[in-house]
Design an enzyme around this catalytic site. Structure first.
Site, PDB file in Angstrom:
ATOM      1  N   HIS A 165      28.332  60.136  24.876  1.00 50.91           N
ATOM      2  CA  HIS A 165      29.731  60.055  24.471  1.00 50.91           C
ATOM      3  C   HIS A 165      30.006  61.007  23.326  1.00 50.91           C
ATOM      4  CE1 HIS A 165      31.030  57.146  27.270  1.00 50.91           C
ATOM      5  NE2 HIS A 165      29.933  56.447  27.053  1.00 50.91           N
ATOM      6  N   CYS A 191      16.306  55.702  29.892  1.00 50.85           N
ATOM      7  CA  CYS A 191      15.464  55.461  28.717  1.00 50.85           C
ATOM      8  C   CYS A 191      14.325  54.517  29.102  1.00 50.85           C
ATOM      9  CB  CYS A 191      16.295  54.837  27.608  1.00 50.85           C
ATOM     10  SG  CYS A 191      15.290  54.397  26.192  1.00 50.85           S
ATOM     11  N   GLU A 203      25.048  50.158  31.195  1.00 49.41           N
ATOM     12  CA  GLU A 203      23.628  49.781  31.119  1.00 49.41           C
ATOM     13  C   GLU A 203      23.423  48.399  31.750  1.00 49.41           C
ATOM     14  OE1 GLU A 203      21.672  49.552  27.161  1.00 49.41           O
ATOM     15  OE2 GLU A 203      20.599  47.860  28.027  1.00 49.41           O
ATOM     16  N   SER A 221      33.683  56.645  16.263  1.00 52.07           N
ATOM     17  CA  SER A 221      32.369  56.101  16.600  1.00 52.07           C
ATOM     18  C   SER A 221      32.091  54.876  15.728  1.00 52.07           C
ATOM     19  CB  SER A 221      31.312  57.193  16.382  1.00 52.07           C
ATOM     20  OG  SER A 221      30.094  56.618  16.011  1.00 52.07           O
TER      21      SER A 221
END
Ligand code: F3S
Length: 306
Positions: A47, A106, A136, A230
């Site tokens: 992002h 990951c 996720e 953020s």
């Protein structure tokens, strides 16, 4: 001389860094004709608009939906799976299209996929503590079966009922809040089910915060780099501000007023999870150069004829 300390945990976590690197490796492989294009990522790799724009300038395309995957031309191109991971059936679609797959899931997320798959295969029900709409979590859920449930809050935990005759396995989204996870798990365990709890929260975020606080408490000025919207950068800023009153929140080097830090002897730098290394290095270099320039100025002044 000025001391500049950059937090080791500044910026991308290990999983995201690895995924972004893998996209650039594919671009290189295509350039040197080791592979044939096009290169796609399934969802934006990170992002961060700047990174995504850079990748798109280099020809990387973003696929957003499973329908777009299904519509891919057969036997052509490479699809990169981002660090969030995907459900089992996405791999099946990619196999059916016979495209090359670079799996940048990951390893910490992969581990959750394995846990969910194994416990489901053993006939257990699985609860994932996390936000149901997060990619996720959607991916993790896709390694379970009809007895896999996502719980995001206390209400969900209260209402949960384990299907008759089954054992329960509880896992977590990697970025879920630690205390909230504990609270929801306790609510479920109170029901007396035969359960195993696997805390799969990743500590990258927590480590970044702990290190930022430690550095901020030791420096004259602290710089926090990250996107204005953020939330993890905002959190870092608050943490640093508590330790160091001269904490500056910047998005890029351009936002930094050079005078604000010109005379400080020590500067700390940290950055939010989607801040590319390049920006962190630019700020680091400028801080170090500024110190050098100050030094020269001081020297010039001290050697001036009286
Ligand atoms: Fe990052 Fe992987 Fe943790 S993507 S936040 S290192 S689970």
């Amino acid at each position: 001389d000025r001391k500049v300390t950059v937090a080791k945990s500044a910026g991308f976590c290990f999983g995201v860094e690895r995924a972004v690197d893998q996209v650039y490796e594919q671009i290189e492989a295509l350039k040197s004709k080791k592979t044939s294009g096009p290169i796609y990522t399934y969802g934006p790799i990170i992002h961060n608009e700047e990174v995504v724009k850079d990748l798109s300038d280099k020809g990387v395309m973003v696929l957003e939906t499973e329908d777009e995957l299904r519509a891919l031309p057969k036997n052509q191109g490479t699809v990169i799976i981002r660090s969030h991971g995907v459900s089992r059936h996405v791999y099946e679609i990619l196999k059916e299209r016979n495209v090359a797959v670079v799996d940048a899931t990951c390893p910490f997320v992969k581990k959750i996929h394995r846990i969910v798959a194994e416990h489901s295969a053993a006939g257990e029900a699985v609860v994932i503590i996390g936000s149901p709409d997060h990619p996720e979590v959607e991916g993790i859920k896709g390694w379970g079966n009809e007895h896999t449930t996502v719980i995001k809050d206390g209400e969900g935990a209260d209402y949960y009922r384990l299907p008759e005759g089954r054992k329960l396995c509880i896992v977590s989204q990697t970025t879920f809040n630690h205390n909230k996870f504990k609270e929801l798990v306790e609510k479920i365990l109170k029901k007396g089910y035969d359960s195993s709890v696997l805390n799969t929260i990743c500590n990258a975020t927590q480590e970044r915060q702990v290190e930022a606080a430690r550095i901020a408490s030791q420096v004259d000025a602290m710089i926090v780099i990250g996107g204005r919207h953020s939330s993890n950068t905002q959190k870092l800023y608050e943490i640093c501000l508590k330790e160091c009153k001269d904490t500056f929140y910047i998005q890029t080097l351009g936002d930094l007023d050079p005078d604000s830090v010109s005379s400080v002897r020590s500067v700390g730098i940290t950055a939010g999870a989607s801040t590319p290394r390049k920006i962190i290095e630019e700020v680091h270099t400028r801080m170090a150069e500024q110190s050098f320039a100050e030094l020269l100025k001081e020297e010039e002044e001290s050697t001036k004829p009286i």
